[in-house]
Design an enzyme around this catalytic site. Structure first.
Site, short mmCIF file in Angstrom:
data_model
loop_
_atom_site.label_atom_id
_atom_site.label_comp_id
_atom_site.label_asym_id
_atom_site.label_seq_id
_atom_site.Cartn_x
_atom_site.Cartn_y
_atom_site.Cartn_z
N ARG A 31 37.44 26.17 40.85
CA ARG A 31 37.93 25.23 41.85
C ARG A 31 37.96 25.95 43.20
O ARG A 31 38.36 27.11 43.25
CB ARG A 31 39.36 24.85 41.43
CG ARG A 31 40.00 23.73 42.14
CD ARG A 31 41.21 23.26 41.37
NE ARG A 31 40.83 22.63 40.11
CZ ARG A 31 40.36 21.41 40.02
NH1 ARG A 31 40.29 20.63 41.07
NH2 ARG A 31 40.01 20.91 38.86
N ILE A 57 39.30 27.14 46.69
CA ILE A 57 40.64 27.34 47.25
C ILE A 57 40.66 26.73 48.66
O ILE A 57 39.75 26.94 49.45
CB ILE A 57 40.97 28.85 47.30
CG1 ILE A 57 40.89 29.48 45.90
CG2 ILE A 57 42.34 29.10 47.94
CD1 ILE A 57 41.88 28.96 44.89
N HIS A 75 32.51 36.91 40.27
CA HIS A 75 31.44 35.92 40.07
C HIS A 75 30.28 36.59 39.31
O HIS A 75 29.90 37.72 39.64
CB HIS A 75 30.97 35.40 41.43
CG HIS A 75 29.95 34.32 41.30
ND1 HIS A 75 30.28 33.02 40.97
CD2 HIS A 75 28.60 34.35 41.42
CE1 HIS A 75 29.17 32.30 40.90
NE2 HIS A 75 28.14 33.08 41.17
N ASN A 85 38.03 37.12 43.98
CA ASN A 85 37.29 36.36 42.97
C ASN A 85 36.25 37.26 42.32
O ASN A 85 35.74 38.19 42.94
CB ASN A 85 36.58 35.17 43.64
CG ASN A 85 35.86 34.29 42.64
OD1 ASN A 85 36.36 34.04 41.53
ND2 ASN A 85 34.67 33.81 43.00
C1 GAR Z 1 33.48 34.83 34.32
O1 GAR Z 1 32.20 35.26 33.92
C2 GAR Z 1 33.56 34.71 35.82
O2 GAR Z 1 32.75 35.62 36.49
C3 GAR Z 1 33.06 33.29 36.03
O3 GAR Z 1 33.65 32.57 35.00
C4 GAR Z 1 33.74 33.39 33.84
C5 GAR Z 1 35.12 33.23 33.26
O4 GAR Z 1 35.19 33.88 32.00
N1 GAR Z 1 33.45 32.79 37.32
C6 GAR Z 1 32.68 31.99 38.06
O5 GAR Z 1 31.61 31.56 37.71
C7 GAR Z 1 33.28 31.67 39.43
N2 GAR Z 1 32.35 30.99 40.27
P1 GAR Z 1 36.61 34.17 31.33
O6 GAR Z 1 37.41 32.86 31.32
O7 GAR Z 1 36.26 34.59 29.93
O8 GAR Z 1 37.28 35.24 32.12
#
Ligand code: GAR
Length: 192
Positions: A91, A93, A109, A107
């Protein structure tokens, strides 16, 4: 002690990695709050197993984003939160939290930003058939995965790698890198 709020929407493997690093003494902080925007997300049970205060709001029940974030801000202030750590929080911010926690929202990514921002970064990388992708940790601004980059690490994609395999490689890097980078933020602050 530095108080962290972890914001997450999903599985919570990064949340787990942060908790583990704290238990091991590698990350000198306390997770004082878990914020989740998805009722029933597995990360909620994980937080409860660590007895972490948890708030789960469906953002749709609020009048607008500002009202949602005002509620979250009150939860953060109540617990003296120093940093907001996004760990799979899907989401954007908004200004309410950004102004209150300027340069204190981080964050992670699963790509080498600015490549492949937004959802399904791993799918986007596979679609483009890139040979190298990776992980980025950055400060959050008002864009989608656009804030100043703090750390990046590359991950090679081999010809035979399935998306599950790439995800495993990326998450192995995330789980090591994220706690280290979070810790480095506090150290940097002390030396100023
Ligand atoms: C992670 O790989 C993180 O980098 C990604 O979501 C996953 C969450 O995994 N975040 C994004 O894509 C943000 N744009 P988790 O719930 O197992 O930590």
């Amino acid at each position: 002690m530095i108080n962290l709020a972890v914001f997450a929407s999903g599985t919570g493997s990064n949340f787990d990695a942060i908790m583990h690093a704290i238990e091991e003494g590698e990350l000198e902080a306390r997770v004082a709050l878990l914020v989740c925007d998805r009722i029933g997300a597995p990360v909620i049970e994980k937080a409860q197993s660590y007895e972490i205060d948890t708030v789960v709001y469906n953002p749709k029940v609020f009048e607008n984003k500002a009202a949602y974030e005002t509620a979250l801000l009150a939860d953060c202030h109540e617990r003296d939160i120093d940093y907001i750590i996004l760990a799979g929080f899907m989401r954007l911010i908004g200004p309410t939290l950004l102004q209150a926690y300027e340069e204190r929202i981080v964050n992670i990514h699963p790509s080498l930003l600015p490549a492949f921002p937004g959802k399904d970064a791993i799918g986007q990388a596979l679609e483009k058939k890139v040979k190298v992708t990776g992980v980025t940790v950055h400060l959050v601004d008002d864009g989608m995965d656009t804030g100043p980059i703090i750390a990046q690490e590359a991950v090679a994609i081999e010809e035979q790698d399935t998306s599950e395999k790439v995800k495993q490689k990326i998450q192995a890097v995330e789980h090591r890198l994220y706690p280290q980078v979070i810790q480095s933020l506090f150290t940097k602050e002390e030396s100023v």
